[in-house]
Design a protein around this motif. Structure first.
Motif, PDB file in Angstrom:
ATOM      1  N   GLY A 517       2.184   1.121  -0.678  1.00 28.93           N
ATOM      2  CA  GLY A 517       1.097   0.736  -1.396  1.00 28.93           C
ATOM      3  C   GLY A 517       0.303  -0.544  -1.175  1.00 28.93           C
ATOM      4  N   PRO A 518      -0.852  -0.945  -1.529  1.00 30.83           N
ATOM      5  CA  PRO A 518      -1.320  -2.219  -1.362  1.00 30.83           C
ATOM      6  C   PRO A 518      -0.430  -3.314  -1.448  1.00 30.83           C
ATOM      7  CG  PRO A 518      -2.750  -0.840  -2.718  1.00 30.83           C
ATOM      8  CD  PRO A 518      -1.578  -0.318  -2.666  1.00 30.83           C
ATOM      9  N   PRO A 519      -1.119  -4.395  -0.931  1.00 27.24           N
ATOM     10  CA  PRO A 519       0.173  -5.637  -0.968  1.00 27.24           C
ATOM     11  C   PRO A 519       0.375  -5.805  -2.486  1.00 27.24           C
ATOM     12  CG  PRO A 519      -1.628  -6.305   0.590  1.00 27.24           C
ATOM     13  CD  PRO A 519      -2.029  -4.728  -0.054  1.00 27.24           C
ATOM     14  N   LYS A 520      -0.403  -5.756  -3.201  1.00 33.73           N
ATOM     15  CA  LYS A 520      -0.051  -5.687  -4.693  1.00 33.73           C
ATOM     16  C   LYS A 520      -0.983  -4.712  -5.396  1.00 33.73           C
ATOM     17  CE  LYS A 520       1.461 -10.598  -4.772  1.00 33.73           C
ATOM     18  NZ  LYS A 520       1.279 -12.101  -5.498  1.00 33.73           N
ATOM     19  N   PRO A 521      -0.467  -3.965  -6.660  1.00 34.70           N
ATOM     20  CA  PRO A 521       1.092  -3.742  -6.640  1.00 34.70           C
ATOM     21  C   PRO A 521       1.579  -2.775  -5.882  1.00 34.70           C
ATOM     22  CG  PRO A 521      -0.170  -2.550  -8.374  1.00 34.70           C
ATOM     23  CD  PRO A 521      -1.291  -3.387  -7.399  1.00 34.70           C
ATOM     24  N   ARG A 522       2.689  -2.769  -5.499  1.00 33.50           N
ATOM     25  CA  ARG A 522       3.586  -1.810  -4.650  1.00 33.50           C
ATOM     26  C   ARG A 522       4.484  -0.944  -5.539  1.00 33.50           C
ATOM     27  NH1 ARG A 522       3.400  -2.718   0.945  1.00 33.50           N
ATOM     28  NH2 ARG A 522       3.089  -5.116   1.515  1.00 33.50           N
ATOM     29  N   GLU A 523       4.452   0.425  -5.286  1.00 35.86           N
ATOM     30  CA  GLU A 523       5.224   1.255  -6.024  1.00 35.86           C
ATOM     31  C   GLU A 523       6.448   2.023  -5.444  1.00 35.86           C
ATOM     32  OE1 GLU A 523       2.472   4.058  -7.557  1.00 35.86           O
ATOM     33  OE2 GLU A 523       1.540   2.454  -9.001  1.00 35.86           O
ATOM     34  N   ALA A 524       7.401   2.282  -6.216  1.00 32.77           N
ATOM     35  CA  ALA A 524       8.502   2.968  -5.727  1.00 32.77           C
ATOM     36  C   ALA A 524       7.843   4.224  -4.776  1.00 32.77           C
ATOM     37  CB  ALA A 524       9.684   3.218  -6.576  1.00 32.77           C
ATOM     38  N   THR A 526       9.285   7.668  -1.844  1.00 28.70           N
ATOM     39  CA  THR A 526      10.337   8.255  -1.127  1.00 28.70           C
ATOM     40  C   THR A 526      10.462   7.422   0.301  1.00 28.70           C
ATOM     41  OG1 THR A 526       9.029  10.035  -0.350  1.00 28.70           O
ATOM     42  CG2 THR A 526      10.513  10.532  -2.181  1.00 28.70           C
ATOM     43  N   THR A 527      11.400   7.741   0.960  1.00 31.79           N
ATOM     44  CA  THR A 527      11.719   6.847   2.230  1.00 31.79           C
ATOM     45  C   THR A 527      10.961   7.685   3.323  1.00 31.79           C
ATOM     46  OG1 THR A 527      13.833   8.379   2.606  1.00 31.79           O
ATOM     47  CG2 THR A 527      14.228   6.333   1.440  1.00 31.79           C
ATOM     48  N   ASP A 528      10.445   8.711   3.115  1.00 32.06           N
ATOM     49  CA  ASP A 528       9.735   9.172   4.350  1.00 32.06           C
ATOM     50  C   ASP A 528       8.207   9.038   4.091  1.00 32.06           C
ATOM     51  OD1 ASP A 528       9.471  10.671   2.015  1.00 32.06           O
ATOM     52  OD2 ASP A 528       9.457  12.646   3.146  1.00 32.06           O
ATOM     53  N   LYS A 529       7.780   8.186   3.213  1.00 33.90           N
ATOM     54  CA  LYS A 529       6.466   7.894   3.195  1.00 33.90           C
ATOM     55  C   LYS A 529       6.231   6.859   4.447  1.00 33.90           C
ATOM     56  CE  LYS A 529       2.847   6.978   0.032  1.00 33.90           C
ATOM     57  NZ  LYS A 529       2.275   6.735  -1.462  1.00 33.90           N
ATOM     58  N   PRO A 530       5.183   7.154   5.335  1.00 35.79           N
ATOM     59  CA  PRO A 530       4.661   6.314   6.298  1.00 35.79           C
ATOM     60  C   PRO A 530       4.526   5.037   6.019  1.00 35.79           C
ATOM     61  CG  PRO A 530       3.509   8.514   6.508  1.00 35.79           C
ATOM     62  CD  PRO A 530       4.020   8.507   5.164  1.00 35.79           C
ATOM     63  N   GLY A 531       4.727   3.935   6.487  1.00 30.43           N
ATOM     64  CA  GLY A 531       4.505   2.622   6.414  1.00 30.43           C
ATOM     65  C   GLY A 531       5.270   2.028   5.138  1.00 30.43           C
ATOM     66  N   VAL A 632      13.984  15.183  -7.586  1.00 29.04           N
ATOM     67  CA  VAL A 632      15.010  14.341  -7.665  1.00 29.04           C
ATOM     68  C   VAL A 632      14.531  12.913  -7.859  1.00 29.04           C
ATOM     69  CG1 VAL A 632      17.063  13.345  -6.320  1.00 29.04           C
ATOM     70  CG2 VAL A 632      16.591  15.872  -6.494  1.00 29.04           C
ATOM     71  N   PHE A 633      13.628  12.488  -7.035  1.00 29.81           N
ATOM     72  CA  PHE A 633      12.792  11.220  -6.665  1.00 29.81           C
ATOM     73  C   PHE A 633      12.334  10.685  -8.375  1.00 29.81           C
ATOM     74  CE2 PHE A 633       8.849   8.835  -6.613  1.00 29.81           C
ATOM     75  CZ  PHE A 633       9.312   7.526  -6.243  1.00 29.81           C
ATOM     76  N   GLU A 634      11.882  11.552  -9.053  1.00 29.05           N
ATOM     77  CA  GLU A 634      11.200  11.521 -10.368  1.00 29.05           C
ATOM     78  C   GLU A 634      12.275  11.396 -11.317  1.00 29.05           C
ATOM     79  OE1 GLU A 634       8.255  10.421 -11.135  1.00 29.05           O
ATOM     80  OE2 GLU A 634       7.165  11.028  -9.035  1.00 29.05           O
ATOM     81  N   ARG A 635      13.415  12.285 -11.294  1.00 21.59           N
ATOM     82  CA  ARG A 635      14.274  12.220 -12.225  1.00 21.59           C
ATOM     83  C   ARG A 635      15.305  11.321 -12.173  1.00 21.59           C
ATOM     84  NH1 ARG A 635      14.354  16.674 -15.403  1.00 21.59           N
ATOM     85  NH2 ARG A 635      16.326  16.171 -16.264  1.00 21.59           N
ATOM     86  N   VAL A 636      15.520  10.421 -11.101  1.00 18.96           N
ATOM     87  CA  VAL A 636      16.423   9.104 -10.875  1.00 18.96           C
ATOM     88  C   VAL A 636      15.600   8.290 -11.475  1.00 18.96           C
ATOM     89  CG1 VAL A 636      17.285   7.913  -9.276  1.00 18.96           C
ATOM     90  CG2 VAL A 636      17.654  10.207  -8.888  1.00 18.96           C
ATOM     91  N   ARG A 637      14.302   8.062 -11.270  1.00 23.41           N
ATOM     92  CA  ARG A 637      13.572   7.112 -11.945  1.00 23.41           C
ATOM     93  C   ARG A 637      13.753   6.935 -13.355  1.00 23.41           C
ATOM     94  NH1 ARG A 637       7.886   5.994  -9.801  1.00 23.41           N
ATOM     95  NH2 ARG A 637       8.278   4.035 -10.662  1.00 23.41           N
ATOM     96  N   LYS A 638      13.935   8.018 -14.140  1.00 25.96           N
ATOM     97  CA  LYS A 638      14.251   7.990 -15.482  1.00 25.96           C
ATOM     98  C   LYS A 638      15.432   8.269 -16.117  1.00 25.96           C
ATOM     99  CE  LYS A 638       9.371  10.618 -15.712  1.00 25.96           C
ATOM    100  NZ  LYS A 638       8.922  11.650 -15.903  1.00 25.96           N
TER     101      LYS A 638
END
Length: 693
Positions: A517-524, A526-531, A632-638
């Motif tokens: 995400g932008p410098p602020k705020p950043r969000e969690a 998945t690891t395959d997201k570019p950048g 899985v990404f969404e469920r783990v966060r909760k």
């Protein structure tokens, strides 16, 4: 006047160490077989006549030197065992060390030193005796080491030398080979300066008729009474009461033992229901303390106006008995020093081995905190305590008094020990880091200083599950002493300097924590997201020193390791790595963001099985593999992660360990599992021969 430091050479694991001592109390810590006890025993060997060196007291590296010795070779020398003592001198005791001053140019701020050396009487003659014995028997000895196994005490003796601090470097090593000046009356000089007392850990307290270590408290106090306390006047009432009543003698004992009971009260044995200590007579003849007096405990809770109920000491726990034993022995050593016929030495070194034996956690803390108050003679500042311990409750008060004995493993050499002075670490580390470390150690009572290795984990899930994973997937580590510290990626790097200073083997198991995400705020994400980058400060500030997720995922294993620092630490970081997963003929290579994701991805069919829905990793009606990953990404966060870990623990282990953890544990097993091989069994012949000299 104090013993400032000592140095040991060629004694067991102590190939070459230097130990600086605190003026009041110094604590020796380290894993098993790290040399703590040996550092105390060498004082016993050199300063108690009845204790003799054996050939196996020489460091393993010396054994080959014995067999290679040839007096015809220039510079050849036989190994020796040395103990160098360095004292700082005050003006009041300057006259005691006149014979130790190197010359008239000595500066009064410099320490004064004496060397105790167990060395060959005549190396050339020793070698000739060996050859003659070999020629005579035709078979024994097989080599010089074998010869000295039986003849060491004939061929070796103790010599005292005067030391000049200007000839030594900062590590207390001689700058060059120089001839040291022999002290003809070294033993007498040493005894006039320092007295050493040792309290060993094998304190088997029992209420039996046996003598020695298996003795009850009454006999311990009886011995103290006979040696140091005032006896009743035969013409007065206490002795007359022997035939009439016990009251007089009871009053007498409680009077003379009053000071030592007062010292015990200073230690504050915890608990409002703990009984008071008293000494009362049980008359059985004409003797007093040794056979007719018994330590009793006053039972608390007696009604007002009623006489107290007392019980013999055997009815109380080992903790209280052990505490009393140590206090009595320390006070007795103090009194013995004050009553020495040749004058009181200005330095008194009291060495206590593992005082925590039978003492519960609160009392361990009180004991070290109040240790100095046991000897409350304000006009006697020369007493120094040295303690060896395996108790985390004893060491967390401060770093400055801790000396860490590290087991060192270098290539092409025998294992040996090195000593790390944590007062140096305390002075060098930043104040906020030092405060954080002390507070963490205090709150968690971790055994970092006593473990074979440390595993720093991300959170509560890993702390709960790593022991299970080790038992199921890495049996090589199951018998190792590991300390598992829950720190999280935001704080693990704050242990970096301590780990490197101590030279620990350390595995850091953490999460890759991808964000975008932008410098602020950043969000969690998945690891395959570019950048994407990592939010994990341990990965950024410690190992591997990278922020970009793509770079982290492509990093070679060797770049996740670090070897070095002041203590030659070995550290590896383990975080999630790419893994190929499949779902309904679809395939994808991806890394989990956290432990829970990695577990779900690398056990995808298992995690999505209806039978395992209690783990709350199952995605509801996913359309494709991408939907599974996102779900899985969404469920783990909760997820309630502690509940998740406990649910996993109570199930049968029918899942595969995430590969990044397996790789990390295998690395750690390779590092430490042969750290100290089991000792070679010594034959009965060797033991008996050694003791027959």
């Amino acid at each position: 006047m104090h013993l400032q430091s000592f140095a040991v050479r060629n004694f067991r694991r102590l190939r070459q160490i230097r130990v600086d001592l605190d003026d009041e109390a110094t604590i020796f810590v380290g894993a098993n077989n790290s040399g703590k006890t040996s550092s105390m025993h060498i004082f016993q060997y050199f300063m108690i006549d009845s204790v003799k060196f054996g050939i196996h007291d020489f460091s393993a590296a010396c054994w080959q030197q014995f067999n290679e010795y040839d007096p015809a070779t220039e510079g050849a020398a036989l190994p020796d065992i040395t103990l160098d003592l360095w004292f700082n001198i005050d003006e009041a005791n300057l006259h005691r060390v006149i014979d130790l001053l190197p010359d008239l140019e000595w500066e009064d701020s410099a320490p004064v030193g004496i060397r105790l050396s167990f060395e060959a009487k005549d190396p050339a003659q020793l070698h000739a005796n060996y050859l003659a014995m070999r020629a005579e028997t035709g078979r024994w000895p097989s080599d010089l080491h074998d010869y000295l196994r039986k003849r060491l005490r004939v061929e070796y003796h103790v010599v005292h030398y005067k030391l000049d601090r200007r000839q030594f470097d900062k590590h207390l090593l001689l700058k060059s080979e120089q001839t040291l000046q022999v002290l003809e009356k070294g033993k007498e000089i040493l005894r006039s300066i320092i007295k050493v007392d040792l309290l060993h850990a094998q304190r088997h307290l029992a209420d039996t008729e046996q003598r020695g270590r298996d003795e009850d408290l009454s006999r311990t106090l009886g011995r103290y009474y006979e040696r140091y306390l005032e006896k009743p006047d035969p013409a007065q009432a206490p002795l007359q009461a022997l035939a009439d009543t016990e009251v007089g003698l009871n009053n007498h004992f409680n009077t003379v033992f009053g000071p030592i009971v007062k010292r015990l009260n200073k230690l504050g044995y915890p608990g409002i229901d703990n009984p008071d200590l008293m000494v009362r007579t049980e008359l059985r003849g004409d003797t007093l303390m040794n056979t007719s007096a018994q330590v009793h405990y006053v039972v608390p809770g007696a009604p007002a106006g009623q006489p107290a109920i007392t019980l013999p000491d055997r009815y109380n726990g080992l903790g209280f008995k052990n505490l009393i034993y140590m206090v009595v022995e320390i006070v007795a050593a103090h009194e013995a020093r004050k009553q020495m016929a040749e004058g009181q030495p200005p330095v008194h070194l009291i060495m206590v081995e593992e005082p925590e034996s039978h003492l519960h956690a609160q009392l361990q803390q009180v004991f070290i905190r109040q240790l100095k108050s046991i000897i409350d003679d304000v006009e006697d500042p020369g007493t120094q305590f040295v303690l060896t311990t395996h108790s985390s409750h004893i060491v967390y008060e401060d770093f400055s008094s801790i000396r860490y004995f590290a087991r060192v493993r270098d290539m092409d050499t025998f294992r040996y020990s090195d000593v790390r002075d944590l007062s140096v670490f305390s002075d060098e580390v930043e104040a906020d880091t030092r405060k954080f470390l002390l507070q963490y150690l205090k709150l968690t009572h971790c055994d970092l200083f006593f473990a074979d290795a440390a595993i720093l984990v991300e959170g509560n899930v890993e702390r709960l599950l790593v022991p299970l994973i080790i038992s199921e997937f890495c049996e090589r580590l199951a018998t190792s002493h590991l300390t598992i510290l829950e720190l999280g990626g935001a704080f693990a790097h704050r242990f970096r300097k301590l780990v490197e200073f101590l030279g620990l083997h350390c595995l850091v198991i953490t999460d890759i924590d991808s964000i975008s995400g932008p410098p602020k705020p950043r969000e969690a994400c998945t690891t395959d997201k570019p950048g994407a980058i990592t939010a994990n400060q341990t990965l950024i500030q410690w190992l591997p020193g990278e922020e970009n997720i793509k770079t982290l995922l492509e990093l070679e294993p060797e770049k996740k390791e670090y070897r070095g620092g002041p203590g030659k630490a070995t550290v590896r970081v383990a975080y999630q790595t790419p893994h190929e997963i499949s779902w309904h003929l679809e395939k994808l290579t991806i890394a989990g963001r956290t432990f829970e994701e990695a577990l779900a991805f690398e056990n995808l069919d298992w995690s999505q099985d209806e039978a395992n829905k209690s783990l709350r990793l199952k995605v509801k009606d996913p359309a494709d593999l991408d939907a599974v990953v996102q779900g899985v990404f969404e469920r783990v966060r909760k997820l309630d992660k502690t509940k998740f870990a406990l649910t996993l623990i109570e199930r049968e282990v029918d899942w595969a360990c995430p590969s990044y953890i397996s790789e990390g544990l295998d690395w750690l097993a390779d590092e430490i599992c042969d750290l100290d091989a089991p000792p070679t069994v010594v034959s009965a012949e060797e033991v008996t021969d050694e003791s027959s000299d």
